[in-house]
Scaffold this motif. Structure first.
Motif, PDB file in Angstrom:
ATOM      1  N   GLN A  82       0.815  -1.208   0.000  1.00 53.83           N
ATOM      2  CA  GLN A  82       0.000   0.000   0.000  1.00 53.83           C
ATOM      3  C   GLN A  82       0.852   1.265   0.000  1.00 53.83           C
ATOM      4  O   GLN A  82       0.572   2.223  -0.719  1.00 53.83           O
ATOM      5  CB  GLN A  82      -0.929   0.000   1.214  1.00 53.83           C
ATOM      6  N   GLN A  83       1.953   1.248   0.793  1.00 59.18           N
ATOM      7  CA  GLN A  83       2.756   2.458   0.928  1.00 59.18           C
ATOM      8  C   GLN A  83       4.161   2.075   1.384  1.00 59.18           C
ATOM      9  O   GLN A  83       4.321   1.252   2.289  1.00 59.18           O
ATOM     10  CB  GLN A  83       2.105   3.410   1.942  1.00 59.18           C
ATOM     11  N   VAL A  84       5.166   2.667   0.740  1.00 59.75           N
ATOM     12  CA  VAL A  84       6.563   2.534   1.167  1.00 59.75           C
ATOM     13  C   VAL A  84       6.973   3.888   1.729  1.00 59.75           C
ATOM     14  O   VAL A  84       7.001   4.889   1.017  1.00 59.75           O
ATOM     15  CB  VAL A  84       7.483   2.128  -0.005  1.00 59.75           C
ATOM     16  N   LEU A  98       8.037   1.202   8.213  1.00 60.76           N
ATOM     17  CA  LEU A  98       8.773   1.187   6.953  1.00 60.76           C
ATOM     18  C   LEU A  98       7.852   0.951   5.756  1.00 60.76           C
ATOM     19  O   LEU A  98       7.914   1.657   4.762  1.00 60.76           O
ATOM     20  CB  LEU A  98       9.852   0.107   6.999  1.00 60.76           C
ATOM     21  N   VAL A  99       7.002  -0.054   5.872  1.00 57.57           N
ATOM     22  CA  VAL A  99       6.125  -0.440   4.753  1.00 57.57           C
ATOM     23  C   VAL A  99       4.740  -0.742   5.316  1.00 57.57           C
ATOM     24  O   VAL A  99       4.616  -1.370   6.381  1.00 57.57           O
ATOM     25  CB  VAL A  99       6.671  -1.678   4.015  1.00 57.57           C
ATOM     26  N   GLY A 208      -0.691  -6.710  11.730  1.00 49.16           N
ATOM     27  CA  GLY A 208       0.631  -7.200  11.350  1.00 49.16           C
ATOM     28  C   GLY A 208       1.063  -6.782   9.962  1.00 49.16           C
ATOM     29  O   GLY A 208       2.225  -7.000   9.595  1.00 49.16           O
ATOM     30  N   LEU A 209       0.180  -6.200   9.166  1.00 47.64           N
ATOM     31  CA  LEU A 209       0.553  -5.734   7.827  1.00 47.64           C
ATOM     32  C   LEU A 209       1.293  -4.403   7.857  1.00 47.64           C
ATOM     33  O   LEU A 209       1.736  -3.929   6.812  1.00 47.64           O
ATOM     34  CB  LEU A 209      -0.699  -5.608   6.950  1.00 47.64           C
ATOM     35  N   PRO A 226       4.765   0.475  -4.494  1.00 44.27           N
ATOM     36  CA  PRO A 226       3.349   0.521  -4.136  1.00 44.27           C
ATOM     37  C   PRO A 226       2.466  -0.074  -5.235  1.00 44.27           C
ATOM     38  O   PRO A 226       2.692   0.144  -6.422  1.00 44.27           O
ATOM     39  CB  PRO A 226       3.084   2.024  -3.949  1.00 44.27           C
ATOM     40  N   GLY A 227       1.465  -0.836  -4.804  1.00 44.21           N
ATOM     41  CA  GLY A 227       0.559  -1.497  -5.731  1.00 44.21           C
ATOM     42  C   GLY A 227       0.983  -2.886  -6.139  1.00 44.21           C
ATOM     43  O   GLY A 227       0.227  -3.597  -6.798  1.00 44.21           O
TER      44      GLY A 227
END
Length: 337
Positions: A82-84, A98-99, A208-209, A226-227
């Motif tokens: 989803q996002q870095v 982080l992620v 946990g994600l 992302p994606g």
């Protein structure tokens, strides 16, 4: 056709058909230089091979690679990036996010389970509240009646049976309030209980994600975008820790004598600078030379992997997986009895 090197022109190079040629000596020198250049071009590969062979007799070189302490951050479950939140080279602290990953299937399932939860209606709640207020009023009156009967009994104006009846009435009101509290607690059937357990499991997996740094360090290589969909165990990024760098040297088996602990060597960096290093661990196994370290058109081969340490490593060259060249001094062995 027969080539003659003793022609009249060769005997008298300054004359052409009986005329004196002023530029003939210079022209003859140009021809000679041209032939020397052609000869040098032909023998240059042989000279290069001869030079390499003589250099190999004097120096022993092997490909090497710099390894920084660190680890890879991997996905725990199948999800979507989803996002870095970091960039390569960025320093992070323990606990930093982080992620962020996401699992749309889990979120859809959680939405359906949340919608299926049975909740008491507003009417049921208001009825229970009115009943509770009524029982509290009855309990208060029963307590007042019990106190009055107790005083009358102590004064001799009431019997013991009347006192016991007042006590039973107060206890009955307490029992009714306790039963009302039990009715207010939602009763879960097996299916609803299973939904509650699945909701708790989904909440823990969704939490946990969000992946965080376990310790301080610097972000190295980022392997996802992302994606992108990732599977369980797939590496997301590499986090470098502060610590001593290691150098992995891939030494040819015929030079195994140079793999002794304490063997000095020189490391050649990409800019041509050299720094001293020393072997700190003997051969632990045979490994293939990484593709990026092999010469062009060379076949894969297994070499002895030797561990070395370099002191005073410049911060500019503190790059993980940096390709280097290790140069060992040749141990000459003079013939003798």
């Amino acid at each position: 056709m027969k080539i003659k090197f003793s022609s009249a022109k060769e005997q008298q190079p300054t004359q052409e058909q009986g005329l004196q040629v002023l530029y003939a000596p210079g022209k003859r020198l140009a021809f000679r230089l041209r032939w020397y250049l052609i000869l040098l071009t032909v023998v240059s590969p042989l000279l290069w091979l001869l030079g390499r062979w003589m250099l190999a007799l004097w120096l022993i070189e092997a490909p090497a690679q710099l390894h920084l302490p660190g680890g890879e951050l991997r996905a725990r479950d199948g999800a979507q990036v989803q996002q870095v939140l970091v960039q390569p080279g960025q320093r992070v602290l323990a606990g930093d996010v982080l992620v962020r990953l996401d699992n749309p299937e889990w979120r859809a399932r959680r939405f359906l389970l949340e919608a299926a939860k049975s909740a008491p209606s507003e009417y049921d709640r208001s009825a229970l509240e009115r009943e509770g207020a009524l029982l509290q009023a009855l309990l208060e009156r029963a307590r007042v009646r019990l106190e009055q009967t107790q005083r009358l009994y102590e004064a001799g104006a009431a019997t013991r049976g009347e006192l016991l009846a007042a006590t039973d009435q107060r206890d009955a009101r307490l029992r009714d309030i306790y039963q009302l509290e039990q009715r207010r607690q939602p009763t879960l059937d097996p299916d609803q209980r299973q939904r509650e357990l699945e909701l708790a499991w989904l909440d823990s997996r969704l939490q946990g994600l969000e992946l965080r740094a376990e310790e301080d360090g610097k972000v190295g290589e980022i392997m996802v975008a992302p994606g992108e969909n990732v599977g369980p165990g797939m590496p997301l990024l590499r986090l470098e820790r502060a610590g001593e760098a290691q150098v992995w040297i891939y030494l040819h088996p015929r030079h195994a004598a140079n793999a002794a602990v304490g063997q000095p060597l020189s490391l050649i960096f990409p800019d041509g600078s050299q720094r001293p290093a020393v072997v700190v661990q003997a051969v632990d196994n045979a490994a293939q030379v990484p593709t990026e370290l092999r010469p062009p058109f060379s076949a894969p081969e297994r070499s002895l992997r030797v561990l070395a340490r370099v002191d005073d490593l410049p911060e500019a060259w503190r790059i993980d997986r940096l390709g280097l060249k290790a140069r060992f001094p040749h141990a000459w062995r003079l013939g003798g009895g």
